[in-house]
Motif scaffolding. Sequence first.
Motif, short mmCIF file in Angstrom:
data_model
loop_
_atom_site.label_atom_id
_atom_site.label_comp_id
_atom_site.label_asym_id
_atom_site.label_seq_id
_atom_site.Cartn_x
_atom_site.Cartn_y
_atom_site.Cartn_z
N HIS A 139 102.56 -25.00 60.90
CA HIS A 139 103.35 -24.26 62.12
C HIS A 139 104.41 -23.60 61.23
O HIS A 139 105.08 -23.80 59.96
CB HIS A 139 104.35 -25.53 62.67
CG HIS A 139 103.29 -26.20 63.59
ND1 HIS A 139 102.60 -25.76 64.68
CD2 HIS A 139 102.77 -27.63 63.59
CE1 HIS A 139 102.06 -26.51 65.25
NE2 HIS A 139 102.11 -27.94 64.77
N TYR A 141 108.30 -21.30 61.82
CA TYR A 141 109.17 -21.16 62.44
C TYR A 141 110.42 -20.45 61.71
O TYR A 141 110.52 -20.68 60.41
CB TYR A 141 110.12 -22.41 62.98
CG TYR A 141 108.95 -23.35 63.48
CD1 TYR A 141 108.38 -23.09 64.51
CD2 TYR A 141 108.96 -24.82 63.01
CE1 TYR A 141 107.14 -24.13 65.09
CE2 TYR A 141 108.02 -25.52 63.70
CZ TYR A 141 107.15 -25.44 64.69
OH TYR A 141 106.14 -26.30 65.15
N ARG A 163 107.01 -19.25 66.11
CA ARG A 163 108.05 -19.25 66.76
C ARG A 163 109.46 -18.55 66.23
O ARG A 163 109.46 -18.93 64.94
CB ARG A 163 108.68 -20.76 67.28
CG ARG A 163 107.61 -21.36 68.19
CD ARG A 163 107.21 -20.81 69.43
NE ARG A 163 108.49 -20.70 70.37
CZ ARG A 163 109.22 -21.74 71.12
NH1 ARG A 163 108.27 -22.95 70.98
NH2 ARG A 163 110.26 -21.35 71.91
N THR A 219 115.33 -26.96 68.33
CA THR A 219 114.34 -26.99 69.35
C THR A 219 112.89 -26.89 69.00
O THR A 219 112.00 -27.44 69.50
CB THR A 219 114.82 -25.74 70.40
OG1 THR A 219 116.04 -25.71 70.71
CG2 THR A 219 113.82 -25.34 71.49
N TYR A 220 112.64 -25.77 68.01
CA TYR A 220 111.20 -25.52 67.68
C TYR A 220 110.81 -26.97 66.99
O TYR A 220 109.83 -27.20 67.20
CB TYR A 220 111.22 -24.54 66.71
CG TYR A 220 111.56 -23.30 67.26
CD1 TYR A 220 111.57 -22.92 68.70
CD2 TYR A 220 112.08 -22.00 66.28
CE1 TYR A 220 111.94 -21.57 69.16
CE2 TYR A 220 112.58 -20.83 66.96
CZ TYR A 220 112.55 -20.30 68.23
OH TYR A 220 112.85 -19.67 68.82
N LYS A 222 111.64 -30.05 67.44
CA LYS A 222 111.53 -31.03 68.29
C LYS A 222 110.46 -30.63 69.36
O LYS A 222 109.56 -31.70 69.38
CB LYS A 222 112.86 -31.18 69.14
CG LYS A 222 114.16 -31.52 68.50
CD LYS A 222 115.27 -31.68 69.35
CE LYS A 222 116.56 -32.16 68.68
NZ LYS A 222 117.72 -32.11 69.47
N GLU A 223 110.06 -29.54 69.51
CA GLU A 223 108.60 -29.24 70.39
C GLU A 223 107.61 -29.80 69.32
O GLU A 223 106.75 -30.38 69.89
CB GLU A 223 108.72 -28.05 70.61
CG GLU A 223 109.71 -27.51 71.92
CD GLU A 223 109.67 -25.89 72.13
OE1 GLU A 223 109.04 -25.30 71.40
OE2 GLU A 223 110.49 -25.61 73.19
N ARG A 224 107.70 -29.37 68.15
CA ARG A 224 106.52 -29.90 67.42
C ARG A 224 106.55 -31.37 67.46
O ARG A 224 105.25 -32.02 67.48
CB ARG A 224 106.84 -29.24 66.10
CG ARG A 224 105.76 -30.10 64.95
CD ARG A 224 106.14 -29.67 63.33
NE ARG A 224 105.65 -30.29 62.41
CZ ARG A 224 105.85 -31.41 61.68
NH1 ARG A 224 107.12 -31.93 62.35
NH2 ARG A 224 105.17 -31.94 61.01
N GLU A 226 107.36 -33.50 69.55
CA GLU A 226 107.04 -33.92 70.83
C GLU A 226 105.68 -33.83 71.15
O GLU A 226 105.10 -34.37 72.11
CB GLU A 226 108.01 -33.34 72.23
CG GLU A 226 109.34 -33.79 72.09
CD GLU A 226 110.24 -33.16 72.58
OE1 GLU A 226 109.87 -31.99 73.51
OE2 GLU A 226 111.49 -33.20 72.84
N SER A 227 105.09 -32.67 70.66
CA SER A 227 103.51 -32.41 70.83
C SER A 227 102.73 -33.48 70.07
O SER A 227 101.52 -33.20 70.03
CB SER A 227 103.38 -30.84 70.32
OG SER A 227 103.66 -30.75 68.73
#
Length: 563
Positions: A139, A141, A163, A219-220, A222-224, A226-227
């Motif tokens: 990923h 970012y 992102r 935010t980026y 945390k989204e990773r 949570e996924s």
Amino acid sequence: MPRHRREWTRILFLFAFSCLSSTAFSANSEPGERPNILVIVADDLGYSDVGAFGGEIDTPNLDDLANEGSVFTDFYVAPACSPTRAQIFSGADHHLVGLGTMAENLPLTPGAQGKPGYEGELNDKALSLPQILLDHGYHTYMTGKWHLGRSAATRPGARGFERSFALLDGAANHFTQDGAFIPPGREKMPKAQYTENDEPTDLPESFYSSDFYTSKMLTYLKERHESESEAPFFAMLSYTAPHWPLQAPDAYIKKYQGRYDSGYEDIRNARLKKMKALGIIDSDDTTFQDEDLAEIWRELPDKERAREAKRMEIYAAMVDNMDHNIGRVLDYLKSSGDLENTLILFFSDNGADGTTGKGLFEATFAHYDNSTENMGTGTSYVMYGPHWAHVSSTPFRGTKTMTSEGGISSPLIINMPGMDGGGTPNRSVINVMDILPTVLDIAKVPVPDNEYKGRSVIAPMGRSWLPMISGEIDVMPEQDHAVGWELFSRRGIRKGDWKMLWIDPPNGTGQWQLYDLSSDRGEINDLYKENPDVTKQLKKEWSNYMERVGVQLNPYPWPEFIR
């Protein structure tokens, strides 16, 4: 982490790398086997500003990273921001990949316009580190300053960031969407250009650069999390602090009230003492000083002293706030379980900025309230000038845009899984172009040569630090070739301990000068006349460098901009 646990982590990490050479790393390795990578870049931070490098500014999070990892005293970048950023992403000299000069200066340097490598943006020949990592399962970012192109084809997403929230410009107001400055011939301040995931966006009403860039990065991340993705991440947190205009939240400024009332020389001397105690410099190292800072301070009227002290208070507040935000990221990585598997690099994109703004910025200054009481707010616009920049550059000569040590030396902190450097200074002579091959080596990704995904590219010019930071060797060996620098016709070439440089007046002599950096990193004793064989060899190396990277010599376009 307890010391015994760090030691076991280090042993396991070294064992893993002893089993596989870098050439044997598979591009298809399982994601869990590869570390996350966090690159944190400060903007115009001076060499001695961070506590771990001698500064009095409160930077506990960076100091902890240094104490648990290593600090590198001889790390080189380019003389200014966008050339350095080009080298981070491409692993190649900035003259080859589009930033031979800064985009802002191209209209004023007709001799460079249209020449290969002078496109003013990261060109098609450049590799892109995030793109390579994205292609190999990471990923990717980024948040903060981009400064490598504004077109759709040169924005962060087009270069491999999955992102992003990016300031496309080189600078901006830290509280509002005001741009960097009012260009000559314009009456109003232009809006700064921001994008999110490459789409133009406006700022929220409540905005402060370092706070917001950090929140977006969180935010980026945390989204990773949570996924439940198992893929590692490459994240670049690219702050615009402490770049001018000097602006910071009021609570941070108040914290430093009175700390700089003693003036330039007292702060500089305190830094020198601390740097020697930390081992950043040796007790007998030369320290450059081309002006009597104590006398300059004494001659200032009381009101001017107050303004000068306030400038540095705001600058320190910006650095302190940046460190606080770095702490927010570290706290999150700790809570998510990612910290123990994350390589962290921290450095500055160039030396301290001695800009006064004289001439070019007069229309900009008139647009703001620069009373002493209002300095540091979003409705003020000040810089901290050459004398405080001299303090930030301690113990070196020169500042941003110069090829002297103060312009191209950056504090580097590396914190790596299993690393236990104890904050011991490492004197390896290393370069920002090394980051791409180092990161790819650690990520187990092959380093491209002259072709990537069917297109011709500039091969990386750096070398991997993995043997050093994994503990296989203590110090990187001396390079077998000379390393060169050039920007705005200011020149430098180093091979071994010898460095030759050329800087235009009034910051230099307009002639080549020669220094032995093993005993004179302050660049005080010019040995040019005493060493004709060395100067002859370095001139040859300089000519080879110019030809190899396509240097077009163009003088500094704004002679009044920096003293």
